[in-house]
Design an enzyme around this catalytic site. Structure first.
Site, short mmCIF file in Angstrom:
data_model
loop_
_atom_site.label_atom_id
_atom_site.label_comp_id
_atom_site.label_asym_id
_atom_site.label_seq_id
_atom_site.Cartn_x
_atom_site.Cartn_y
_atom_site.Cartn_z
N HIS A 19 11.86 3.11 8.49
CA HIS A 19 11.30 2.43 7.31
C HIS A 19 11.72 3.22 6.06
O HIS A 19 11.19 4.28 5.79
CB HIS A 19 9.77 2.36 7.39
CG HIS A 19 9.15 1.58 6.27
ND1 HIS A 19 8.31 0.51 6.49
CD2 HIS A 19 9.25 1.70 4.93
CE1 HIS A 19 7.91 0.02 5.32
NE2 HIS A 19 8.47 0.73 4.35
N HIS A 21 13.23 2.98 1.79
CA HIS A 21 13.65 2.30 0.56
C HIS A 21 14.74 3.14 -0.10
O HIS A 21 14.53 4.33 -0.35
CB HIS A 21 12.48 2.19 -0.41
CG HIS A 21 11.30 1.44 0.16
ND1 HIS A 21 11.10 0.10 -0.03
CD2 HIS A 21 10.27 1.87 0.93
CE1 HIS A 21 9.99 -0.28 0.60
NE2 HIS A 21 9.47 0.78 1.19
N LYS A 104 11.16 -8.55 6.96
CA LYS A 104 10.00 -7.83 6.45
C LYS A 104 9.02 -8.81 5.84
O LYS A 104 9.39 -9.62 4.98
CB LYS A 104 10.45 -6.81 5.40
CG LYS A 104 9.33 -6.00 4.76
CD LYS A 104 8.73 -5.00 5.72
CE LYS A 104 7.45 -4.36 5.16
NZ LYS A 104 7.69 -3.29 4.22
N HIS A 141 4.01 -5.33 6.35
CA HIS A 141 3.16 -4.54 5.45
C HIS A 141 1.76 -5.07 5.69
O HIS A 141 1.41 -6.16 5.23
CB HIS A 141 3.59 -4.71 3.99
CG HIS A 141 2.78 -3.86 3.05
ND1 HIS A 141 3.29 -2.76 2.40
CD2 HIS A 141 1.46 -3.91 2.72
CE1 HIS A 141 2.33 -2.19 1.69
NE2 HIS A 141 1.20 -2.88 1.86
N HIS A 179 3.96 1.69 8.39
CA HIS A 179 3.21 2.75 7.69
C HIS A 179 1.69 2.61 7.86
O HIS A 179 0.97 2.38 6.89
CB HIS A 179 3.59 2.86 6.21
CG HIS A 179 3.78 1.56 5.48
ND1 HIS A 179 2.84 0.56 5.47
CD2 HIS A 179 4.80 1.11 4.71
CE1 HIS A 179 3.29 -0.43 4.72
NE2 HIS A 179 4.48 -0.13 4.26
N ASP A 252 8.96 5.64 4.95
CA ASP A 252 8.56 4.87 3.76
C ASP A 252 8.91 5.65 2.50
O ASP A 252 8.23 5.50 1.48
CB ASP A 252 7.07 4.50 3.80
CG ASP A 252 6.72 3.45 2.76
OD1 ASP A 252 7.63 2.72 2.32
OD2 ASP A 252 5.54 3.38 2.37
C1 NCD Z 1 7.07 0.91 -1.57
C2 NCD Z 1 8.10 0.78 -2.68
O1 NCD Z 1 7.97 1.47 -3.71
O2 NCD Z 1 9.05 0.01 -2.53
N1 NCD Z 1 5.94 1.63 -2.08
C3 NCD Z 1 5.00 2.29 -1.37
O3 NCD Z 1 4.04 2.78 -1.96
N2 NCD Z 1 5.11 2.44 -0.07
C4 NCD Z 1 6.71 -0.42 -1.04
C5 NCD Z 1 5.95 -0.38 0.26
O4 NCD Z 1 6.50 -0.01 1.30
O5 NCD Z 1 4.77 -0.74 0.27
ZN ZN Z 2 7.83 0.72 2.41
#
Ligand code: NCD
Ligand code: ZN
Length: 350
Positions: A19, A21, A104, A141, A179, A252
């Site tokens: 997971h 970003h 997702k 999520h 998460h 995450d």
């Molecule tokens: C994530 C993001 O910033 O893209 N933020 C977070 O707090 N985890 C989005 C997500 O996974 O919820």
């Molecule tokens: Zn995330």
């Protein structure tokens, strides 16, 4: 009773991040090298602006990510699609054929860039049927978004209101509850069938919600789902270190420019890719469970996704180092990582 001495080094099969970003553009250039230095593969979240909703967009995004991987480093982004109420079931076939591993589900309004997410799961049932048929995973999520539900209860309420009916209606759809942050989620996954697993972040293993308020408001500990009480952290540590193959690593890691987190309406997301494995090693060591780290980090995720395990290894050594205070992040911005300026006990060898 005697406790075994902590080993001074650990060799693990190279881990994967299930997971992640990485954003896009200049910001992406700053973060992809961190992940590629640690992980063989990472599941890339599609919550760009605009979101990655088609196979074509996902393949173009994958090419941009690969272009940001330093020369000589081997790293495979595993791509996902962002489900909207306009996603066509035919898109799922295209996605499968192109090697996209999952879709997702963002409940609309749940987190960063989720405005185009799903308001009612019923509206995407034809797409979920196609995913179940094609063998694409559903990454969830897991928070309800209703304003009247307390922020700290939104994950537990999601299980009752959304996840249990979803499992009943799609018994063969593989779901990753992303998460997880509560004892309710850890217990639900433990007791549910083999088609559901969960990722756990380093911050939810290391910190409870006090971290957000220690000596003042600390925006770099704010992520979604938000950190919970200590009893929940302990339940997550227990789950991650239990040796159960239902829980695996998903950082995450969610980079935001520091000035947008240190803000009247600060962005949600913790950045951990610079030291992901080191942070997990600290959490597992504190639980006396370093012997369970490899399963969590390197085996169970690949098994659940039905992908081959990695074959190369990484080495962690017990050697204190200080995480940087910040990294450059796109045009003129800075990125403040988790544990910025703090000593970390473990270090990944290059
Ligand atoms: C994530 C993001 O910033 O893209 N933020 C977070 O707090 N985890 C989005 C997500 O996974 O919820
Ligand atoms: Zn995330």
């Amino acid at each position: 009773m005697t406790t075994a001495p902590t080993p001074q080094s650990l060799t693990l099969l190279r881990p994967d991040d299930w997971h992640l970003h990485v954003r896009d553009g200049a910001a992406m250039q700053a973060v992809v090298p961190h992940t590629a230095a640690q992980f063989a593969r990472a599941v890339i979240m599609p919550n760009l602006q605009p979101p990655v909703t088609t196979t074509e967009q996902a393949l173009a995004y994958k090419a941009r990510i690969l272009a940001a991987v330093p020369a000589g480093v081997s790293f495979e982004p595993l791509m996902t699609l962002y489900l909207t109420e306009h996603t066509a079931p035919e898109e799922i076939e295209r996605a499968r054929a192109a090697g996209i591993v999952a879709c997702k589900l963002y409940p609309a309004g749940a987190t960063t860039n989720s405005a185009q997410g799903v308001t009612n799961l019923r509206n995407i049932y034809p797409v979920l049927e196609a995913m179940q048929r094609q063998g694409l995973l559903l990454l969830v999520h897991g928070e309800v978004t209703s304003a009247e539900i307390d922020l700290f209860d939104r994950e537990a309420v999601f299980i009752e209101q959304q996840l249990i009916p979803l499992r009943r209606d799609f018994p063969n759809l593989k779901i990753v509850f992303e998460h997880i942050t509560t004892k309710e989620a850890a217990q639900y996954v433990r007791d549910a069938d083999a088609f559901i697993a969960a990722t756990i972040t380093p911050q939810h293993l290391l910190y409870n919600r006090n971290a957000i308020f220690t000596g003042g408001i600390r925006p770099h500990y704010y992520c979604l789902p938000v950190l919970k009480r200590e009893e929940h952290r302990l339940a997550l540590v227990q789950a991650a270190t239990s040796g159960s193959s239902k829980y695996f690593l998903g950082t995450d890691s969610a980079p935001h420019a520091a000035h947008l987190k240190e803000h009247a309406s600060g962005c949600a997301g913790c950045y951990s890719a610079h030291a992901a494995l080191e942070l997990y090693a600290s959490a597992f060591e504190a639980a006396g469970a370093l012997d369970k780290l490899e399963g969590f980090a390197s085996l169970y995720g690949a098994d659940f996704y039905g992908l081959p395990r990695n074959t190369s290894t990484v080495r962690l050594v017990k050697q204190s180092w200080t995480a940087p205070e910040h990294f450059a992040f796109g045009e003129g911005a800075q990125l403040k990582p988790l544990a910025a300026g703090e000593a970390l006990a473990w270090q990944l060898q290059g």
